[in-house]
Design a protein around this motif. Structure first.
Motif, PDB file in Angstrom:
ATOM      1  N   GLU A  61      47.200  72.888  60.517  1.00  0.00           N
ATOM      2  CA  GLU A  61      47.817  74.227  60.484  1.00  0.00           C
ATOM      3  C   GLU A  61      49.290  74.127  60.116  1.00  0.00           C
ATOM      4  OE1 GLU A  61      46.384  77.530  61.500  1.00  0.00           O
ATOM      5  OE2 GLU A  61      44.667  76.380  60.799  1.00  0.00           O
ATOM      6  N   ARG A  62      49.580  73.451  59.036  1.00  0.00           N
ATOM      7  CA  ARG A  62      50.945  73.321  58.488  1.00  0.00           C
ATOM      8  C   ARG A  62      51.887  72.509  59.383  1.00  0.00           C
ATOM      9  NH1 ARG A  62      48.747  77.946  57.925  1.00  0.00           N
ATOM     10  NH2 ARG A  62      49.721  78.741  59.811  1.00  0.00           N
ATOM     11  N   THR A  89      57.296  74.052  55.075  1.00  0.00           N
ATOM     12  CA  THR A  89      56.649  74.698  56.234  1.00  0.00           C
ATOM     13  C   THR A  89      57.650  75.084  57.316  1.00  0.00           C
ATOM     14  OG1 THR A  89      56.275  72.529  57.221  1.00  0.00           O
ATOM     15  CG2 THR A  89      54.471  73.439  55.905  1.00  0.00           C
ATOM     16  N   SER A 219      54.674  84.153  60.426  1.00  0.00           N
ATOM     17  CA  SER A 219      55.178  82.834  60.012  1.00  0.00           C
ATOM     18  C   SER A 219      55.047  81.884  61.192  1.00  0.00           C
ATOM     19  CB  SER A 219      56.639  82.931  59.574  1.00  0.00           C
ATOM     20  OG  SER A 219      57.427  83.473  60.611  1.00  0.00           O
ATOM     21  N   ASP A 220      55.056  80.572  60.893  1.00  0.00           N
ATOM     22  CA  ASP A 220      55.072  79.577  61.971  1.00  0.00           C
ATOM     23  C   ASP A 220      56.489  79.516  62.533  1.00  0.00           C
ATOM     24  OD1 ASP A 220      52.385  78.728  61.407  1.00  0.00           O
ATOM     25  OD2 ASP A 220      53.182  77.678  59.657  1.00  0.00           O
ATOM     26  N   ARG A 230      53.792  84.255  55.562  1.00  0.00           N
ATOM     27  CA  ARG A 230      52.381  84.195  55.115  1.00  0.00           C
ATOM     28  C   ARG A 230      51.868  85.595  54.792  1.00  0.00           C
ATOM     29  NH1 ARG A 230      51.637  81.046  59.584  1.00  0.00           N
ATOM     30  NH2 ARG A 230      50.105  82.418  60.519  1.00  0.00           N
ATOM     31  N   ARG A 234      47.125  85.253  47.793  1.00  0.00           N
ATOM     32  CA  ARG A 234      48.035  84.789  46.749  1.00  0.00           C
ATOM     33  C   ARG A 234      48.567  85.987  45.944  1.00  0.00           C
ATOM     34  NH1 ARG A 234      47.343  79.709  43.017  1.00  0.00           N
ATOM     35  NH2 ARG A 234      49.225  79.948  41.789  1.00  0.00           N
ATOM     36  N   ALA A 237      51.249  87.783  47.850  1.00  0.00           N
ATOM     37  CA  ALA A 237      52.504  87.008  47.887  1.00  0.00           C
ATOM     38  C   ALA A 237      53.229  87.115  46.538  1.00  0.00           C
ATOM     39  CB  ALA A 237      52.212  85.542  48.216  1.00  0.00           C
ATOM     40  N   LEU A 259      50.401  76.203  49.141  1.00  0.00           N
ATOM     41  CA  LEU A 259      50.574  77.350  50.039  1.00  0.00           C
ATOM     42  C   LEU A 259      50.678  78.615  49.173  1.00  0.00           C
ATOM     43  CD1 LEU A 259      53.193  75.553  52.299  1.00  0.00           C
ATOM     44  CD2 LEU A 259      50.950  76.319  53.092  1.00  0.00           C
ATOM     45  N   ASN A 261      49.508  81.597  49.310  1.00  0.00           N
ATOM     46  CA  ASN A 261      49.687  82.931  49.911  1.00  0.00           C
ATOM     47  C   ASN A 261      51.012  83.055  50.671  1.00  0.00           C
ATOM     48  OD1 ASN A 261      48.774  81.132  51.870  1.00  0.00           O
ATOM     49  ND2 ASN A 261      48.006  82.794  53.151  1.00  0.00           N
ATOM     50  N   CYS A 262      51.914  82.099  50.440  1.00  0.00           N
ATOM     51  CA  CYS A 262      53.177  82.102  51.194  1.00  0.00           C
ATOM     52  C   CYS A 262      54.387  82.250  50.275  1.00  0.00           C
ATOM     53  CB  CYS A 262      53.342  80.795  51.974  1.00  0.00           C
ATOM     54  SG  CYS A 262      52.074  80.520  53.214  1.00  0.00           S
ATOM     55  N   ARG A 264      58.618  81.191  50.681  1.00  0.00           N
ATOM     56  CA  ARG A 264      59.657  80.612  51.542  1.00  0.00           C
ATOM     57  C   ARG A 264      60.915  81.468  51.398  1.00  0.00           C
ATOM     58  NH1 ARG A 264      62.247  75.086  49.847  1.00  0.00           N
ATOM     59  NH2 ARG A 264      63.501  76.608  48.735  1.00  0.00           N
TER      60      ARG A 264
END
Ligand SMILES: Cc1ncc(COP(=O)(O)O)c(C=O)c1O
Length: 288
Positions: A61-62, A89, A219-220, A230, A234, A237, A259, A261-262, A264
Motif C-alpha cells: 500500500e505504497r 509516495t 492521501s497517505d 489519490r 487515471r 487525475a 501511480l 491515478n495520483c 503529487r
C-alpha cells in the motif's frame, strides 16, 4: 553541524551524483540492483546505465516492505536503494525497520538510504546512526529540498570508510563549484530558517491533506514536502491536472511511478496551499 565524521563524507553535484557513483562503482553486468515499486526513478536508470539488472520489489500500500526486499535479494544483489521518506509516495518506515533490512542483507550487498527528504522529519537523522554502526549502509542527502538549492546541485553521502574510499577514486576532482559550496554552507548554518521551513511544511502539509480529503481526494500520511493525492481513476487525475494547469497551478503526474491515478502536489506557502485545495475542490464538484 550534524556531529558526523567528515572523513566518511563525500560531496556530489546533487545527491544524484552520489547515487550514480554508487551504481558506477558497485553495479555492473551480472549484478542486481534492488529498488521499491514506487521508488525514485534514478535507481533503475543507474543500474541500467552500468549494465546491471534492476529488481523491482512490491510495496505494501505504497509503503516500503522490508520482508519483500529481503526475499528479493540473491547472491547477485549489490545495491539496495530505499528512499526514506520516499518520493513520490511521501511515506517512510521506522529506523528499526531499516536496521532489520541492513542486518538481513546478503554479505556482498550495500543498503543505500536516500535521505533527500530527511530534513522534513523532526528528530530523524536520515540513517546516520545506521551508517556509523554498520559496514553495509550508505546514506545520501541533499540541499535540493528543505534548503531550496536544487539548482545549485549540492548533495552528499555518508558511509563506511571502504565505500567512501572507492567513491573518492572515481569522483571527478572538481565536481562542485565554489559558489555551490558557499551557498550550501550558508544554508546549513542557518538553522533558524531551516527550522521555520520544517515547521511550516509540517503545519501546511496537515492542512492541505485534510482540505483535499474533505473534497474527496485522500492521501497517505506524508512525511515529505508533498502530498500524493489519490483520485478515482487515471482519467480523473489527468483531467484534474489539466484543470489545475489552466488555473496556473503546476503539480506532478506520477504514472511513470506506477501511480496513474495520483498527482503529487508540493506543499507550498499558505496561499498556494489554499489555492490548490480550492481548485481541486472546484474540479471535483464539476467532475463527480
Ligand atoms: C528521493 C530522491 N533522491 C534524490 C533526489 C536527487 O536530488 P538532487 O540530485 O537534487 O540532490 C531526488 C530529487 O528529486 C529525490 O526525490
Amino acid at each position: 553541524m550534524f556531529g558526523l565524521d567528515p572523513e566518511r563524507m563525500i560531496c556530489g553535484a546533487g545527491s544524484d551524483e552520489i547515487l550514480a557513483l554508487l551504481c558506477q562503482a558497485y553495479a555492473g553486468r551480472g549484478d542486481e540492483v534492488v529498488h521499491t515499486e514506487h521508488g525514485f526513478a534514478l535507481y533503475r536508470i543507474g543500474a541500467l546505465a552500468n549494465g546491471a539488472s534492476p529488481v523491482e520489489v512490491s510495496e505494501r500500500e505504497r509503503v516500503t516492505d522490508v520482508d519483500a526486499i529481503l526475499a528479493a535479494c540473491t547472491e547477485r544483489t549489490r545495491l539496495v536503494f530505499v528512499a526514506n521518506p520516499n518520493n513520490p509516495t511521501g511515506t517512510m518506515i521506522p529506523e528499526a525497520e531499516l536496521a532489520r533490512l541492513a542486518d538481513g542483507l546478503p554479505e556482498q550487498a550495500l543498503l543505500v538510504i536516500d535521505g533527500a527528504y530527511a530534513e522534513y522529519v523532526e528528530g530523524y537523522d536520515g540513517g546516520a546512526r545506521l551508517v556509523e554502526t554498520r559496514e553495509n549502509v550508505v546514506m545520501t542527502r541533499t540541499f535540493s529540498k528543505l534548503y531550496g538549492l536544487g539548482g545549485m546541485r549540492v548533495g552528499w553521502g555518508y558511509g563506511p570508510d571502504h565505500v567512501i574510499e572507492v567513491l573518492g577514486r572515481i569522483r571527478a576532482p572538481f565536481n562542485l563549484s565554489t559558489a555551490a559550496l558557499a551557498a550550501a554552507e550558508a544554508a546549513v548554518r542557518d538553522t533558524i530558517w531551516a527550522e521555520k521551513c520544517r515547521a511550516e511544511n509540517t503545519r501546511l502539509r496537515a492542512w492541505l491533506a485534510e482540505a483535499l480529503a474533505e473534497r474527496g481526494v485522500p492521501s497517505d500520511t506524508s512525511t515529505a514536502n508533498f502530498i500524493l493525492a489519490r483520485f478515482a481513476s487515471r482519467a480523473e487525475a489527468e483531467a484534474c491536472d489539466e484543470f489545475l494547469k489552466s488555473e496556473g497551478l503546476i503539480v506532478r503526474r506520477v504514472a511513470g511511478y506506477k501511480l496513474p491515478n495520483c498527482l503529487r502536489i508540493t506543499v507550498g506557502d499558505e496561499s498556494a496551499c489554499r489555492r490548490v485545495a480550492h481548485a481541486v475542490g472546484r474540479f471535483i464538484e464539476g467532475a463527480r
